[in-house]
Design a protein around this motif. Structure first.
Motif, PDB file in Angstrom:
ATOM      1  N   GLU A 296       0.831  -1.208   0.000  1.00 60.53           N
ATOM      2  CA  GLU A 296       0.000   0.000   0.000  1.00 60.53           C
ATOM      3  C   GLU A 296       0.862   1.254   0.000  1.00 60.53           C
ATOM      4  O   GLU A 296       0.531   2.244  -0.665  1.00 60.53           O
ATOM      5  CB  GLU A 296      -0.939  -0.015   1.204  1.00 60.53           C
ATOM      6  N   LEU A 297       1.974   1.226   0.730  1.00 61.13           N
ATOM      7  CA  LEU A 297       2.892   2.355   0.706  1.00 61.13           C
ATOM      8  C   LEU A 297       3.477   2.536  -0.693  1.00 61.13           C
ATOM      9  O   LEU A 297       3.612   3.657  -1.195  1.00 61.13           O
ATOM     10  CB  LEU A 297       4.032   2.146   1.712  1.00 61.13           C
ATOM     11  N   GLU A 298       3.824   1.427  -1.317  1.00 63.46           N
ATOM     12  CA  GLU A 298       4.399   1.452  -2.658  1.00 63.46           C
ATOM     13  C   GLU A 298       3.396   2.031  -3.653  1.00 63.46           C
ATOM     14  O   GLU A 298       3.747   2.859  -4.504  1.00 63.46           O
ATOM     15  CB  GLU A 298       4.799   0.032  -3.055  1.00 63.46           C
ATOM     16  N   GLU A 299       2.143   1.603  -3.549  1.00 64.73           N
ATOM     17  CA  GLU A 299       1.093   2.098  -4.446  1.00 64.73           C
ATOM     18  C   GLU A 299       0.934   3.611  -4.298  1.00 64.73           C
ATOM     19  O   GLU A 299       0.819   4.340  -5.291  1.00 64.73           O
ATOM     20  CB  GLU A 299      -0.231   1.396  -4.128  1.00 64.73           C
ATOM     21  N   TRP A 300       0.938   4.091  -3.051  1.00 67.03           N
ATOM     22  CA  TRP A 300       0.807   5.525  -2.825  1.00 67.03           C
ATOM     23  C   TRP A 300       2.009   6.269  -3.377  1.00 67.03           C
ATOM     24  O   TRP A 300       1.858   7.320  -4.033  1.00 67.03           O
ATOM     25  CB  TRP A 300       0.669   5.829  -1.328  1.00 67.03           C
ATOM     26  N   LEU A 301       3.212   5.753  -3.134  1.00 69.15           N
ATOM     27  CA  LEU A 301       4.420   6.447  -3.556  1.00 69.15           C
ATOM     28  C   LEU A 301       4.477   6.602  -5.075  1.00 69.15           C
ATOM     29  O   LEU A 301       4.812   7.676  -5.589  1.00 69.15           O
ATOM     30  CB  LEU A 301       5.658   5.704  -3.064  1.00 69.15           C
TER      31      LEU A 301
END
Length: 215
Positions: free
Chosen positions: A167-172
Motif C-alpha cells: 500500500e505504501l508502494e502504491e501511494w508512492l
C-alpha cells in the motif's frame, strides 16, 4: 527475508504504534543462540535488546550485523527516531488547536507530498522520461525509489499508519506521478493513513507523556 515481511513485523509495529497493544515482547531469531527482543521502556518507547549465548563469537555478530541494522530501521519507521518526537508532538498540537483527526490525516499526506516536492526540486531530477514508463518499472526500480523516498512515507508511520509495504508502494508511485506533473496529474491512490490511525497515535503519545511525567 526483509524485516517488513517477517511474520512478527505486524506484532512489533502494533507494540510501537497501538496504545492498547496486547503484544508482550516479540522475539526475532537471527541465528542459533542469537535473537532480538523488542521491549517497551519506562517511557513506552520500544527498544531492541540483542541477546546472545556463551557460544556466540564476534564473527557471528559481524555476519548478522546487516540484519540487525535492518531491524533498527524498521523500528524507526514504526515509531520514529527520538529526534522525530517533534513531528509527533505536532500531531498533538494540531488536535489541541482544533484540527479533527480526519484533517490531521489529510495534513500528514500533504506533508509527505511536500517532502517529495522538495526532494525532486533539490535533486534536480527530471522525471519526465521516468513518468512515461513508471507503470513498467521493474521490482528493482520500485525498490530503488522506495528507498530514495523513504523519508516521505515515514510521515505516515510517525502518524500511526499500519499499512503494509504494498500500500505504501502504491501511494508512492501515484505521488511521484502527481508531484512530477506539477500536481496536475490527480492522486490515484488512497492515503496510507486513516483517521483511526491518528486517533491511536495521539492516544499513545498522550499515554506515554503521562508516564514520562510520572517518571
Amino acid at each position: 527475508m526483509r524485516a517488513q515481511d517477517h511474520p512478527d513485523a505486524a506484532h512489533i509495529r502494533d507494540l510501537a504504534c497501538n496504545p492498547n497493544s496486547q503484544i508482550a515482547e516479540p522475539i526475532v531469531w537471527l541465528g542459533p543462540g542469537i535473537c532480538i527482543v523488542f521491549r517497551q521502556d519506562h517511557n513506552k518507547r520500544v527498544r531492541m535488546l540483542l541477546e546472545i549465548n556463551d557460544q556466540t563469537r564476534l564473527e557471528h555478530l559481524k555476519d548478522i550485523w546487516p540484519k540487525i541494522h535492518e531491524w533498527q530501521e524498521f523500528l524507526v519507521e514504526c515509531q520514529g527516531r527520538d529526534k522525530d518526537q517533534g513531528y509527533i508532538s505536532q500531531l498533538l498540537a494540531r488536535h489541541k488547536n482544533g484540527m479533527s483527526y480526519s484533517e490531521i490525516a489529510e495534513k500528514v499526506e500533504l506533508d509527505a507530498l511536500n517532502w517529495l516536492d522538495w526532494y525532486v526540486n533539490r535533486s534536480g531530477l527530471d522525471l519526465t522520461e521516468e513518468l512515461k514508463r513508471i507503470d513498467k518499472w521493474s521490482p528493482h526500480e520500485i525498490n530503488h525509489w522506495m528507498e530514495e523516498c523513504r523519508a516521505a512515507v515515514t510521515f505516515f508511520r510517525l502518524a500511526g499508519s499500519n499499512v503494509d509495504e504494498e500500500e505504501l508502494e502504491e501511494w508512492l508511485l501515484a505521488a511521484l506521478k502527481h508531484v512530477a506533473s506539477g500536481r496536475q496529474v490527480p492522486m490515484r491512490a488512497q492515503p496510507p493513513i486513516s483517521r483511526q490511525n491518528v486517533i491511536d497515535r495521539v492516544r499513545h503519545v498522550k499515554k506515554r507523556n503521562r508516564v514520562e511525567k510520572i517518571s
